[in-house]
Motif scaffolding. Structure first.
Motif, PDB file in Angstrom:
ATOM      1  N   VAL A  13     -24.993  25.987  22.524  1.00  0.00           N
ATOM      2  CA  VAL A  13     -25.383  24.591  22.306  1.00  0.00           C
ATOM      3  C   VAL A  13     -26.689  24.291  23.041  1.00  0.00           C
ATOM      4  O   VAL A  13     -26.845  24.631  24.213  1.00  0.00           O
ATOM      5  CB  VAL A  13     -24.275  23.633  22.804  1.00  0.00           C
ATOM      6  CG1 VAL A  13     -24.729  22.178  22.689  1.00  0.00           C
ATOM      7  CG2 VAL A  13     -22.994  23.845  22.020  1.00  0.00           C
ATOM      8  N   VAL A  15     -29.247  21.111  24.089  1.00  0.00           N
ATOM      9  CA  VAL A  15     -29.270  19.649  24.203  1.00  0.00           C
ATOM     10  C   VAL A  15     -30.683  19.210  24.594  1.00  0.00           C
ATOM     11  O   VAL A  15     -31.282  19.772  25.516  1.00  0.00           O
ATOM     12  CB  VAL A  15     -28.256  19.154  25.262  1.00  0.00           C
ATOM     13  CG1 VAL A  15     -28.136  17.631  25.222  1.00  0.00           C
ATOM     14  CG2 VAL A  15     -26.886  19.780  25.039  1.00  0.00           C
ATOM     15  N   VAL A  26     -24.835  17.265  31.715  1.00  0.00           N
ATOM     16  CA  VAL A  26     -24.791  17.694  30.322  1.00  0.00           C
ATOM     17  C   VAL A  26     -23.701  18.735  30.079  1.00  0.00           C
ATOM     18  O   VAL A  26     -22.969  18.682  29.099  1.00  0.00           O
ATOM     19  CB  VAL A  26     -26.152  18.309  29.913  1.00  0.00           C
ATOM     20  CG1 VAL A  26     -26.189  18.568  28.416  1.00  0.00           C
ATOM     21  CG2 VAL A  26     -27.291  17.406  30.331  1.00  0.00           C
ATOM     22  N   GLU A  28     -20.787  19.495  31.249  1.00  0.00           N
ATOM     23  CA  GLU A  28     -19.385  19.122  31.057  1.00  0.00           C
ATOM     24  C   GLU A  28     -19.188  18.410  29.733  1.00  0.00           C
ATOM     25  O   GLU A  28     -18.169  18.572  29.063  1.00  0.00           O
ATOM     26  CB  GLU A  28     -18.920  18.218  32.197  1.00  0.00           C
ATOM     27  CG  GLU A  28     -18.742  18.984  33.485  1.00  0.00           C
ATOM     28  CD  GLU A  28     -17.843  18.253  34.456  1.00  0.00           C
ATOM     29  OE1 GLU A  28     -18.125  17.075  34.732  1.00  0.00           O
ATOM     30  OE2 GLU A  28     -16.870  18.866  34.909  1.00  0.00           O
ATOM     31  N   LYS A  29     -20.170  17.612  29.370  1.00  0.00           N
ATOM     32  CA  LYS A  29     -20.043  16.862  28.111  1.00  0.00           C
ATOM     33  C   LYS A  29     -19.999  17.788  26.909  1.00  0.00           C
ATOM     34  O   LYS A  29     -19.341  17.489  25.919  1.00  0.00           O
ATOM     35  CB  LYS A  29     -21.208  15.884  27.969  1.00  0.00           C
ATOM     36  CG  LYS A  29     -21.046  14.661  28.851  1.00  0.00           C
ATOM     37  CD  LYS A  29     -22.014  13.568  28.445  1.00  0.00           C
ATOM     38  CE  LYS A  29     -21.802  12.334  29.305  1.00  0.00           C
ATOM     39  NZ  LYS A  29     -23.075  11.737  29.714  1.00  0.00           N
ATOM     40  N   VAL A  30     -20.742  18.888  26.985  1.00  0.00           N
ATOM     41  CA  VAL A  30     -20.730  19.796  25.833  1.00  0.00           C
ATOM     42  C   VAL A  30     -19.635  20.859  25.967  1.00  0.00           C
ATOM     43  O   VAL A  30     -19.433  21.649  25.055  1.00  0.00           O
ATOM     44  CB  VAL A  30     -22.098  20.488  25.598  1.00  0.00           C
ATOM     45  CG1 VAL A  30     -23.159  19.462  25.293  1.00  0.00           C
ATOM     46  CG2 VAL A  30     -22.492  21.344  26.790  1.00  0.00           C
ATOM     47  N   GLY A  31     -18.950  20.884  27.102  1.00  0.00           N
ATOM     48  CA  GLY A  31     -17.865  21.847  27.282  1.00  0.00           C
ATOM     49  C   GLY A  31     -18.347  23.264  27.553  1.00  0.00           C
ATOM     50  O   GLY A  31     -17.686  24.233  27.193  1.00  0.00           O
ATOM     51  N   ALA A  32     -19.500  23.368  28.217  1.00  0.00           N
ATOM     52  CA  ALA A  32     -19.972  24.701  28.593  1.00  0.00           C
ATOM     53  C   ALA A  32     -19.095  25.226  29.734  1.00  0.00           C
ATOM     54  O   ALA A  32     -18.381  24.470  30.379  1.00  0.00           O
ATOM     55  CB  ALA A  32     -21.431  24.635  29.031  1.00  0.00           C
ATOM     56  N   ILE A  35     -18.503  25.573  35.933  1.00  0.00           N
ATOM     57  CA  ILE A  35     -17.447  24.752  36.530  1.00  0.00           C
ATOM     58  C   ILE A  35     -17.892  24.171  37.866  1.00  0.00           C
ATOM     59  O   ILE A  35     -18.830  24.670  38.482  1.00  0.00           O
ATOM     60  CB  ILE A  35     -16.160  25.564  36.731  1.00  0.00           C
ATOM     61  CG1 ILE A  35     -16.491  26.854  37.470  1.00  0.00           C
ATOM     62  CG2 ILE A  35     -15.507  25.862  35.399  1.00  0.00           C
ATOM     63  CD1 ILE A  35     -15.283  27.639  37.827  1.00  0.00           C
ATOM     64  N   TYR A  36     -17.210  23.133  38.286  1.00  0.00           N
ATOM     65  CA  TYR A  36     -17.645  22.376  39.453  1.00  0.00           C
ATOM     66  C   TYR A  36     -16.527  22.217  40.477  1.00  0.00           C
ATOM     67  O   TYR A  36     -15.354  22.180  40.128  1.00  0.00           O
ATOM     68  CB  TYR A  36     -18.145  20.993  39.013  1.00  0.00           C
ATOM     69  CG  TYR A  36     -19.323  21.117  38.080  1.00  0.00           C
ATOM     70  CD1 TYR A  36     -20.615  21.235  38.579  1.00  0.00           C
ATOM     71  CD2 TYR A  36     -19.131  21.208  36.700  1.00  0.00           C
ATOM     72  CE1 TYR A  36     -21.694  21.413  37.734  1.00  0.00           C
ATOM     73  CE2 TYR A  36     -20.207  21.384  35.840  1.00  0.00           C
ATOM     74  CZ  TYR A  36     -21.482  21.480  36.365  1.00  0.00           C
ATOM     75  OH  TYR A  36     -22.549  21.669  35.526  1.00  0.00           O
TER      76      TYR A  36
ATOM     77  N   ARG B 375     -12.970  24.442  30.454  1.00  0.00           N
ATOM     78  CA  ARG B 375     -14.052  23.869  29.653  1.00  0.00           C
ATOM     79  C   ARG B 375     -13.449  23.099  28.483  1.00  0.00           C
ATOM     80  O   ARG B 375     -12.479  23.538  27.855  1.00  0.00           O
ATOM     81  CB  ARG B 375     -15.028  24.942  29.180  1.00  0.00           C
ATOM     82  CG  ARG B 375     -14.445  25.989  28.276  1.00  0.00           C
ATOM     83  CD  ARG B 375     -15.465  27.086  27.995  1.00  0.00           C
ATOM     84  NE  ARG B 375     -14.935  28.006  26.988  1.00  0.00           N
ATOM     85  CZ  ARG B 375     -15.179  27.874  25.688  1.00  0.00           C
ATOM     86  NH1 ARG B 375     -15.932  26.895  25.230  1.00  0.00           N
ATOM     87  NH2 ARG B 375     -14.653  28.732  24.844  1.00  0.00           N
ATOM     88  N   VAL B 376     -13.999  21.948  28.215  1.00  0.00           N
ATOM     89  CA  VAL B 376     -13.471  21.059  27.179  1.00  0.00           C
ATOM     90  C   VAL B 376     -14.571  20.878  26.137  1.00  0.00           C
ATOM     91  O   VAL B 376     -15.410  19.994  26.263  1.00  0.00           O
ATOM     92  CB  VAL B 376     -13.057  19.703  27.798  1.00  0.00           C
ATOM     93  CG1 VAL B 376     -12.479  18.768  26.734  1.00  0.00           C
ATOM     94  CG2 VAL B 376     -12.042  19.916  28.920  1.00  0.00           C
ATOM     95  N   PRO B 377     -14.598  21.730  25.111  1.00  0.00           N
ATOM     96  CA  PRO B 377     -15.760  21.772  24.227  1.00  0.00           C
ATOM     97  C   PRO B 377     -15.796  20.670  23.176  1.00  0.00           C
ATOM     98  O   PRO B 377     -16.858  20.368  22.650  1.00  0.00           O
ATOM     99  CB  PRO B 377     -15.645  23.139  23.540  1.00  0.00           C
ATOM    100  CG  PRO B 377     -14.194  23.439  23.566  1.00  0.00           C
ATOM    101  CD  PRO B 377     -13.633  22.789  24.792  1.00  0.00           C
ATOM    102  N   LYS B 413     -25.804  25.044  17.867  1.00  0.00           N
ATOM    103  CA  LYS B 413     -26.208  23.714  17.403  1.00  0.00           C
ATOM    104  C   LYS B 413     -27.119  23.043  18.428  1.00  0.00           C
ATOM    105  O   LYS B 413     -27.132  23.407  19.601  1.00  0.00           O
ATOM    106  CB  LYS B 413     -24.981  22.854  17.100  1.00  0.00           C
ATOM    107  CG  LYS B 413     -24.068  22.609  18.277  1.00  0.00           C
ATOM    108  CD  LYS B 413     -22.911  21.677  17.888  1.00  0.00           C
ATOM    109  CE  LYS B 413     -21.942  21.527  19.048  1.00  0.00           C
ATOM    110  NZ  LYS B 413     -20.755  20.754  18.743  1.00  0.00           N
ATOM    111  N   ILE B 415     -28.376  19.204  19.862  1.00  0.00           N
ATOM    112  CA  ILE B 415     -28.032  17.787  19.865  1.00  0.00           C
ATOM    113  C   ILE B 415     -28.858  17.042  20.900  1.00  0.00           C
ATOM    114  O   ILE B 415     -29.485  17.655  21.769  1.00  0.00           O
ATOM    115  CB  ILE B 415     -26.531  17.567  20.197  1.00  0.00           C
ATOM    116  CG1 ILE B 415     -26.078  18.574  21.264  1.00  0.00           C
ATOM    117  CG2 ILE B 415     -25.665  17.621  18.965  1.00  0.00           C
ATOM    118  CD1 ILE B 415     -24.614  18.517  21.576  1.00  0.00           C
ATOM    119  N   LEU B 420     -24.101  12.466  22.904  1.00  0.00           N
ATOM    120  CA  LEU B 420     -22.893  13.082  23.465  1.00  0.00           C
ATOM    121  C   LEU B 420     -21.860  12.040  23.858  1.00  0.00           C
ATOM    122  O   LEU B 420     -22.204  10.974  24.322  1.00  0.00           O
ATOM    123  CB  LEU B 420     -23.262  13.928  24.687  1.00  0.00           C
ATOM    124  CG  LEU B 420     -23.786  15.314  24.353  1.00  0.00           C
ATOM    125  CD1 LEU B 420     -24.364  15.966  25.594  1.00  0.00           C
ATOM    126  CD2 LEU B 420     -22.699  16.196  23.775  1.00  0.00           C
TER     127      LEU B 420
END
Ligand code: FMN
Ligand code: FES
Ligand code: FE2
Ligand code: FE2
Lengths: 96, 420
Positions: A13, A15, A26, A28-32, A35-36, B375-377, B413, B415, B420
């Motif tokens: 992805v 961005v 960014v 976390e929002k895209v789920g990469a 980790i934190y 991870r939460v994609p 992709k 974006i 988001l």
């Protein structure tokens, strides 16, 4: 305002982000897969590998430098909760 | 031989146990129980050039520790203080020990330095310390201690220390257990097999990856004696205990889903069937993706522990919950609160659910999954009351997208942050 590109190569992805954006905002929002832990540059959990475009990220602060050293990080590694996008170029990253 | 009264016990030539017995302890570190109390094992090793003290005890047992230490060494003879682990149950007497033996050189792992400075605060600058890595040596003249870095067993700082001439491994919490028996040796004490496994499951299990790395370093040392920081000293078949760590680090469930195939678990709860319908569509959508094995579970029909075992072996987890009084339902939180004994880092996560007017459950679960370093994609679907056909199509697509992400089949992709 200057724009930069962040590409998370583990999930493919890219961005488009304004200058000054931190990677953590960014990823976390895209789920990469980065980790934190502490989220404030202390624990080293968010270590990431910069595959290209290191020059388009802010210089590490003294604090980040110290944590990178403690974690025996390579030259291409940064903390995702600290590094900011400078704009104008593409940065490719993935979890360390 | 037993530490009757307050005797130090010689466990090898010029090596003494100088720890403390705590038979009355019942809860340790808030997360585990013990029916037999515990011991805090500390040791003193004498060489031609001085004495090394290896670990100490919990602070309230300092008296026992100093009494035993004074039987085997004078403070001015102490040249080294080795700290295998900086948790307070082993460092309680360190500040006082350093005041009494300020000339002693502290040996601590690189990752232990931060914890050492938090322990000794301003006093640290009065002492000399060396940061250790695997292979580094502490020279006692006619004998030497070598260090084996074993991070995350179970803190970042943990290390083992090996006395070469006796092939004696001081292993810290590793190979330890909470079992108090003054006979000290594994072939003399009561039956501690349960305690040994229980300790592993509660302390070491989240760090299995690191356990396997550590075992690879320890096995070739072929120790004749393992002296852990809690519980029996292992002199009878010590390698069996090392091997059992390897065994316990393998998957609990026989591996049905193997090799390149990924496993995705869909859990849900539903009062009126809306979230259940969504769950079925997520499950079906995910099942369309080759290389991903999907399972569907109603949380009402299961118990936490087997679910935790399942989750440990899975690659991805999705939770469906309705929103009830502004929250996800308790069984979901119960599962999510029970994952501290396994590794969740890097797994894929997701959430979905039906709601009436505010719908907090889904984002709250997603945040928790991120907190568990998953991870939460994909943003999970939320549906008002019962899903329409169209909304079920969205749930299907969501399931498919998660499975594709697991299988590494997502198309690249681009974006904008604002989207988001
Ligand atoms: C089993 C165990 C695991 C721990 N894990 C962490 C951790 O992952 N991150 C952290 O920052 N501290 C961790 N700690 C350190 C504790 O938070 C720390 O010792 C704290 O001071 C304990 O506070 P208390 O005295 O109120 O119990 C852990 C402690 C124990 C006993
Ligand atoms: S999350 Fe702790 S250093 Fe970045
Ligand atoms: Fe510990
Ligand atoms: Fe301990």
């Amino acid at each position: 305002m200057a724009k930069g590109k962040l590409t998370f190569t583990d999930i493919g992805v890219t961005v488009n982000v304004p200058a000054g954006t931190r990677v953590i905002e960014v990823s976390e929002k895209v789920g990469a897969g980065i980790i934190y832990g502490c989220r404030e540059g202390d624990c080293g959990t968010c270590l990431m590998r910069v595959e290209s475009g290191m020059e388009f990220l802010s210089e590490p602060t003294a604090l980040e430098d110290k944590v990178l050293k403690e974690n025996m990080a390579g030259k291409d590694m940064r903390l995702a909760c600290q590094a900011q996008v400078l704009g104008e170029g593409e940065v490719k990253l993935r979890p360390a | 031989m037993a530490p009757r009264g307050q005797q130090a016990v010689e466990i090898a030539d010029d090596v003494h146990w100088i720890g403390a017995l705590d038979p009355n302890l019942r809860t340790f570190d808030l997360i585990l129980k013990t029916a037999n109390g515990t011991t805090y094992n500390a040791y003193a090793v004498r060489g031609a050039k001085g004495v090394a003290v290896i670990d100490t005890v919990k602070e309230e047992f300092s008296g026992d520790f100093f009494t035993r230490l004074e039987q085997v060494a004078r403070y001015e003879e102490i040249t080294a203080v080795v700290l295998n682990h900086l948790e307070p149950d082993h460092t309680g007497a360190v500040p006082e020990l350093m005041r009494r033996a300020p000339q002693a050189h502290i040996y601590v792992s690189q990752r232990g330095l931060k914890l050492l400075s938090a322990l000794l605060k301003d006093e640290l600058e009065k002492y000399v310390y060396t940061l250790t890595d695997t292979g580094d040596v502490c020279d006692l003249g006619d004998r030497r201690l070598t260090f084996v870095n074993t991070p995350y067993l179970h803190w970042p700082d943990t290390q083992c220390t090996f006395l070469e001439d006796r092939r004696l491994l001081f292993s810290g919490d590793v190979f330890g257990c909470h079992f108090c028996d003054e006979r000290l040796y594994n072939d003399l004490v009561g039956d501690f097999r349960f305690s040994y496994e229980y300790y592993f499951k509660h302390i070491m299990r989240p760090f299995k990856r690191y356990v396997l790395e550590a075992v690879d370093k320890i096995e070739p040392l072929d120790p004749l004696l393992i002296a852990p920081a809690h519980g029996p000293i292992l002199r009878d078949n010590p390698l069996d205990y090392v091997r059992s760590y390897r065994k316990l680090s393998n998957s609990y469930l026989p591996n049905e889903v193997e090799g390149k195939e990924k496993s995705l678990l869909v859990f849900y709860m539903s009062a009126y069937g809306a979230t259940a319908d969504m769950a079925r569509s997520v499950y079906e959508g995910a099942g369309e993706v080759e290389g991903v094995r999907v399972s569907l579970y109603d949380l009402q029909g299961g118990e936490i522990e087997p679910f935790v075992d399942l989750i440990e072996g899975a690659d991805g987890l999705v939770f469906g919950s309705p929103t009830i009084n502004g929250d996800a339902v308790k069984p979901v939180w119960d599962v999510l609160a029970s994952l501290i004994s396994i590794e969740t880092r890097g797994k894929l996560g997701g959430a979905f659910g039906s709601y009436g007017w505010s719908g907090e459950a889904v984002p709250m679960i997603e945040d928790r999954l991120r907190g568990l370093k998953m991870r939460v994609p994909e943003k999970g679907p939320r549906v008002k009351f019962h899903p329409t056909e169209g909304e079920l199509v969205v749930c299907r697509a969501y399931g498919r997208a998660l499975a594709e992400s697991l299988a590494g089949k997502t198309r690249p992709k681009e974006i904008d942050l604002a989207d988001l």
